[in-house]
Design a protein around this motif. Structure first.
Motif, PDB file in Angstrom:
ATOM      1  N   ARG A   1     -15.721  -1.069   1.228  1.00  0.00           N
ATOM      2  CA  ARG A   1     -15.465  -0.419   2.488  1.00  0.00           C
ATOM      3  C   ARG A   1     -15.783  -1.331   3.800  1.00  0.00           C
ATOM      4  O   ARG A   1     -16.239  -0.773   4.663  1.00  0.00           O
ATOM      5  CB  ARG A   1     -15.936   0.975   2.480  1.00  0.00           C
ATOM      6  CG  ARG A   1     -15.898   1.759   1.141  1.00  0.00           C
ATOM      7  CD  ARG A   1     -14.254   1.768   0.624  1.00  0.00           C
ATOM      8  NE  ARG A   1     -13.428   2.366   1.549  1.00  0.00           N
ATOM      9  CZ  ARG A   1     -12.186   2.276   1.321  1.00  0.00           C
ATOM     10  NH1 ARG A   1     -11.594   1.597   0.394  1.00  0.00           N
ATOM     11  NH2 ARG A   1     -11.274   2.703   2.294  1.00  0.00           N
TER      12      ARG A   1
ATOM     13  N   ASP B  46       0.887  -1.191   0.039  1.00  0.00           N
ATOM     14  CA  ASP B  46       0.092  -0.047  -0.047  1.00  0.00           C
ATOM     15  C   ASP B  46       0.689   1.217  -0.045  1.00  0.00           C
ATOM     16  O   ASP B  46       1.770   1.323   0.583  1.00  0.00           O
ATOM     17  CB  ASP B  46      -0.953  -0.120   1.326  1.00  0.00           C
ATOM     18  CG  ASP B  46      -2.161  -0.680   1.072  1.00  0.00           C
ATOM     19  OD1 ASP B  46      -2.242  -1.152   0.010  1.00  0.00           O
ATOM     20  OD2 ASP B  46      -2.935  -0.726   2.048  1.00  0.00           O
TER      21      ASP B  46
ATOM     22  N   LYS C 200     -11.418  -2.517   0.114  1.00  0.00           N
ATOM     23  CA  LYS C 200     -11.201  -1.728  -1.009  1.00  0.00           C
ATOM     24  C   LYS C 200     -12.653  -1.193  -1.371  1.00  0.00           C
ATOM     25  O   LYS C 200     -13.032  -0.204  -0.924  1.00  0.00           O
ATOM     26  CB  LYS C 200     -10.678  -2.507  -2.198  1.00  0.00           C
ATOM     27  CG  LYS C 200      -9.310  -2.674  -2.052  1.00  0.00           C
ATOM     28  CD  LYS C 200      -8.672  -3.393  -3.229  1.00  0.00           C
ATOM     29  CE  LYS C 200      -7.536  -4.070  -2.768  1.00  0.00           C
ATOM     30  NZ  LYS C 200      -7.043  -4.727  -4.107  1.00  0.00           N
ATOM     31  N   ALA C 201     -13.253  -2.010  -2.400  1.00  0.00           N
ATOM     32  CA  ALA C 201     -14.573  -1.419  -3.091  1.00  0.00           C
ATOM     33  C   ALA C 201     -15.710  -1.258  -2.280  1.00  0.00           C
ATOM     34  O   ALA C 201     -16.116  -0.173  -2.208  1.00  0.00           O
ATOM     35  CB  ALA C 201     -14.564  -2.407  -4.285  1.00  0.00           C
TER      36      ALA C 201
ATOM     37  N   THR D 268      -1.498   1.233  -5.994  1.00  0.00           N
ATOM     38  CA  THR D 268      -2.924   1.524  -6.375  1.00  0.00           C
ATOM     39  C   THR D 268      -3.142   3.054  -5.996  1.00  0.00           C
ATOM     40  O   THR D 268      -3.315   3.113  -4.436  1.00  0.00           O
ATOM     41  CB  THR D 268      -4.062   0.572  -6.126  1.00  0.00           C
ATOM     42  OG1 THR D 268      -3.533  -0.494  -6.325  1.00  0.00           O
ATOM     43  CG2 THR D 268      -5.425   0.970  -6.475  1.00  0.00           C
ATOM     44  N   SER D 269      -3.823   3.983  -6.795  1.00  0.00           N
ATOM     45  CA  SER D 269      -4.202   5.180  -6.077  1.00  0.00           C
ATOM     46  C   SER D 269      -5.121   5.281  -5.422  1.00  0.00           C
ATOM     47  O   SER D 269      -6.082   4.135  -5.369  1.00  0.00           O
ATOM     48  CB  SER D 269      -4.297   6.119  -7.205  1.00  0.00           C
ATOM     49  OG  SER D 269      -3.302   6.459  -8.205  1.00  0.00           O
ATOM     50  N   ASP D 270      -5.197   6.158  -4.255  1.00  0.00           N
ATOM     51  CA  ASP D 270      -6.337   6.318  -3.217  1.00  0.00           C
ATOM     52  C   ASP D 270      -7.647   6.623  -4.059  1.00  0.00           C
ATOM     53  O   ASP D 270      -7.574   7.698  -4.834  1.00  0.00           O
ATOM     54  CB  ASP D 270      -5.891   7.305  -2.216  1.00  0.00           C
ATOM     55  CG  ASP D 270      -6.631   6.984  -0.983  1.00  0.00           C
ATOM     56  OD1 ASP D 270      -7.522   6.074  -0.971  1.00  0.00           O
ATOM     57  OD2 ASP D 270      -6.128   7.927   0.251  1.00  0.00           O
ATOM     58  N   THR D 271      -8.958   6.075  -3.462  1.00  0.00           N
ATOM     59  CA  THR D 271     -10.177   6.407  -4.219  1.00  0.00           C
ATOM     60  C   THR D 271     -11.033   6.938  -3.102  1.00  0.00           C
ATOM     61  O   THR D 271     -12.122   7.197  -3.552  1.00  0.00           O
ATOM     62  CB  THR D 271     -10.626   5.111  -4.826  1.00  0.00           C
ATOM     63  OG1 THR D 271     -10.957   4.228  -3.691  1.00  0.00           O
ATOM     64  CG2 THR D 271      -9.745   4.421  -5.909  1.00  0.00           C
ATOM     65  N   ASN D 272     -10.504   7.358  -2.038  1.00  0.00           N
ATOM     66  CA  ASN D 272     -11.417   7.851  -0.944  1.00  0.00           C
ATOM     67  C   ASN D 272     -10.716   8.499   0.094  1.00  0.00           C
ATOM     68  O   ASN D 272      -9.477   8.470   0.276  1.00  0.00           O
ATOM     69  CB  ASN D 272     -12.436   6.793  -0.442  1.00  0.00           C
ATOM     70  CG  ASN D 272     -11.653   5.809   0.290  1.00  0.00           C
ATOM     71  OD1 ASN D 272     -10.672   5.949   1.073  1.00  0.00           O
ATOM     72  ND2 ASN D 272     -11.433   4.447  -0.355  1.00  0.00           N
TER      73      ASN D 272
ATOM     74  N   GLU E  84      -5.782   0.692  -0.289  1.00  0.00           N
ATOM     75  CA  GLU E  84      -6.294   0.274  -1.686  1.00  0.00           C
ATOM     76  C   GLU E  84      -5.427  -1.008  -2.427  1.00  0.00           C
ATOM     77  O   GLU E  84      -5.982  -1.576  -3.227  1.00  0.00           O
ATOM     78  CB  GLU E  84      -6.343   1.280  -2.685  1.00  0.00           C
ATOM     79  CG  GLU E  84      -6.954   2.487  -2.265  1.00  0.00           C
ATOM     80  CD  GLU E  84      -8.687   2.141  -2.173  1.00  0.00           C
ATOM     81  OE1 GLU E  84      -8.991   1.457  -2.952  1.00  0.00           O
ATOM     82  OE2 GLU E  84      -9.119   2.771  -1.370  1.00  0.00           O
TER      83      GLU E  84
ATOM     84  N   ASN F  32      -2.831   3.958   2.275  1.00  0.00           N
ATOM     85  CA  ASN F  32      -4.436   4.378   1.447  1.00  0.00           C
ATOM     86  C   ASN F  32      -5.351   3.167   1.416  1.00  0.00           C
ATOM     87  O   ASN F  32      -6.448   3.130   1.110  1.00  0.00           O
ATOM     88  CB  ASN F  32      -4.280   4.805   0.070  1.00  0.00           C
ATOM     89  CG  ASN F  32      -3.713   3.768  -0.954  1.00  0.00           C
ATOM     90  OD1 ASN F  32      -3.615   2.485  -0.569  1.00  0.00           O
ATOM     91  ND2 ASN F  32      -3.358   4.284  -1.970  1.00  0.00           N
TER      92      ASN F  32
END
Length: 181
Positions: A63, A1, A60-61, A27-31, A23, A21
């Motif tokens: 949460r 991460d 991830k997706a 992988t880029s942070d999405t939240n 994720e 993060n």
């Protein structure tokens, strides 16, 4: 991460704290949620190590809660080696839930001739504490030929895997060459 970690050591005590993060690798942070990890270790001598660790975040997706806590011990009075770990928590392992999980292992090694080490290990894993009949166990016995200590060695082992019913227990024989750079 992706994240950051701070380490601090004073005498026999060491601590590590980090924020990530959550994720997964590269992988880029999405939240806005961050995952936090920490570890505290105590090493009063070269042969004794005690540690506690924890992790808290969300999967991830979907949460879902993803947390772990654990304890570790290693004691290596020559010619013996003993190690054990226990971990528990909730794992974001599916898109619909965060099952409770538990795992542990114990390991013993004995260097009975300068280049020969006998080993034994027991692993236990419960991937969903709410489900029945899913505990998995492994018992391993082995022999290591230490060509250059643990930097270069030949390892042999036999493992008995005991998954829960209806799968039958089975054995695995392994041999390998290991080196460390």
């Amino acid at each position: 991460d992706l994240g950051a970690m701070l380490k601090y050591q004073k005498g026999a005590w060491r601590t590590e704290l980090g924020a990530f993060n959550g994720e997964g690798p590269n992988t880029s942070d999405t939240n806005r949620d961050k995952d936090f990890a920490g570890r505290l270790a105590f090493e009063p001598s070269k042969s004794l190590h005690l540690g506690l660790s924890g992790y808290h975040g969300y999967g991830k997706a979907a949460r879902y809660l993803n947390e772990r806590w654990g304890a570790e011990l290693s004691w290596a009075p020559e010619p013996w080696t003993f190690k054990a770990e226990f971990a528990a928590g909730h794992g974001a392992t599916s898109a619909s839930s965060s099952p409770g999980i538990r795992t542990a292992y114990g390991l013993a090694g004995w260097t009975f001739i300068p280049k020969l080490q006998a080993t034994a290990r027991f692993d236990w894993w419960d991937p969903d504490t709410g489900a029945g009949r899913d505990v998995q166990k492994e018992t391993t016995v082995g022999l290591n030929y230490l060509i250059n200590g643990h930097d270069f060695k030949v390892q042999t082992a036999f493992t008995l895997r005991e998954p829960e019913s209806p799968v039958k227990s089975y054995g695995i024989a392994r041999a390998g060459l290991q080196t460390r750079f």
